[in-house]
Design an enzyme around this catalytic site. Structure first.
Site, short mmCIF file in Angstrom:
data_model
loop_
_atom_site.label_atom_id
_atom_site.label_comp_id
_atom_site.label_asym_id
_atom_site.label_seq_id
_atom_site.Cartn_x
_atom_site.Cartn_y
_atom_site.Cartn_z
NE ARG A 242 -4.40 -1.34 0.17
CZ ARG A 242 -4.45 -2.30 -0.97
NH1 ARG A 242 -3.30 -2.53 -1.93
NH2 ARG A 242 -5.55 -2.77 -0.98
CD GLU A 271 -2.95 3.09 -5.68
OE1 GLU A 271 -1.84 3.05 -5.29
OE2 GLU A 271 -3.66 2.16 -5.97
CG HIS A 289 -2.85 -0.78 -7.06
ND1 HIS A 289 -3.38 -0.31 -6.09
CD2 HIS A 289 -2.85 -2.21 -6.81
CE1 HIS A 289 -3.65 -1.14 -5.38
NE2 HIS A 289 -3.34 -2.14 -5.59
#
Ligand code: DGY
Length: 323
Positions: A242, A271, A289
């Site tokens: 994360r 993000e 991601h």
């Protein structure tokens, strides 16, 4: 009996959406636009189940409602730090996640980043595409050998263990782990790993450090200036966990002033906004991601949510209950 009303907050793989629509009275998000906080709050009061994912910030404020209709938040993804757990607990809600099925693919992306940053593949790709490559030469984009080096793994859950397996058995790397609790000797023995007592002990030993611990308030800025200063000056930091685990300003300084060798990031604080300080760091590889982004993993994640929901509404214990 009426089927439970469930809301899916983003587009899911078609095969899963089809089964979900058969089993439940499902409302799909065909536009794939993230829901606002107000929409999420409304969803909690009008559906029996809400199926959120990492892009849905279900904050304490979202739970500021008199009486939710939703009894379960069946999260699509293993990480659930985007859900305010005390808020969900306050309404007696069940929360489930989707572990196991994405561990291998996420570890593959961590290994991808590790190799890319060590071998300067990001820089090389940018150079080729920009038409700047002038040809082979002995001193061109010389990187760092990966095989045989020491990898520190922070958080030795399923994904951390998959990363260790790849690094040790594929690349002959020595594995050192740091984990909240003691890891059983059997698990460590699979990769001939040792466990450090603290991050302070782990950081200076490693040529690479890969983060696999949960996000959330407890681990916010776990990797800060002090920790970065403990890394070897040519070591690399990898994050597929994360974004909030790293203080990105501290990292951009470490990259800019080359107090570490480089970094590979798949996740970012806030993000999809990327901290502009990171943008100019050449010794940084960034991916959007992609950890679990394979057809196989994304379908398996969806079917895992379906299993959790089916069990919950049949009065059985969902296998992936986290609360
Ligand atoms: C997760 O599962 O938590 C990921 O970050 C999304 O794949």
């Amino acid at each position: 009996m009426a089927k439970p009303k469930v809301l899916v907050t983003r587009r899911w793989p078609a095969a899963v959406e089809a089964q979900l629509s058969e089993a439940f009275d499902a409302v799909l998000n065909t536009d794939d636009k993230p829901l606002s906080e107000a929409e999420l709050r409304d969803a909690l009061t009008s559906y029996d189940a809400v199926l959120p994912t990492v892009t849905d910030k279900i904050s304490a404020k979202s739970f500021d409602i008199a009486k939710p209709q939703a009894r379960i938040l069946a999260n699509y993804g293993v990480g659930y730090s985007h859900i305010d757990m005390p808020g969900a607990a306050g309404h007696g809600m069940t929360v489930t996640n989707t572990p196991d099925v994405l561990s291998e693919c996420t570890a593959d992306i961590a290994m991808t980043l590790l190799l890319m940053v060590a071998r300067r593949a990001g820089e090389g790709e940018r150079e080729v595409r920009a038409g700047r490559w002038t040809g082979w030469r002995p001193t061109h984009l010389v990187g760092t050998k990966v095989s045989g080096k020491t990898l520190g793994i922070v958080g030795f859950g399923r994904i951390g263990q998959e990363m260790a397996r790849r690094a040790h058995h594929g690349f002959g790397m020595k594995i050192v782990v740091q984990n909240r609790s003691r890891v059983s000797p059997d698990i460590l023995a699979r990769c001939n790993a040792t466990q450090a007592d603290s991050l302070e002990e782990l950081m200076p030993q490693c040529d690479f450090v890969s983060l696999h611990c949960p996000g959330g308030a407890a681990n916010r800025h776990l990797i800060n200036t002090r920790m970065l200063n403990l890394m070897k000056p040519d070591a690399f930091l990898i994050n597929t966990a994360r974004g909030e685990i790293i203080d990105e300003l501290a990292l951009s300084r470490a990259l800019w002033f080359e107090t570490i060798g480089g970094a590979g990031l798949d996740v970012f604080d806030g993000e999809p906004r990327i901290n502009p300080d990171l943008m100019d760091c050449d010794n940084l590889v960034m991916l959007p991601h992609l950890g679990s982004a394979t057809r196989e993993a994304r379908e398996a994640m969806g079917f895992r949510v379906l299993d959790n929901l089916t069990d919950f509404f049949a009065g059985r214990e969902p296998r992936d209950r986290v609360m």
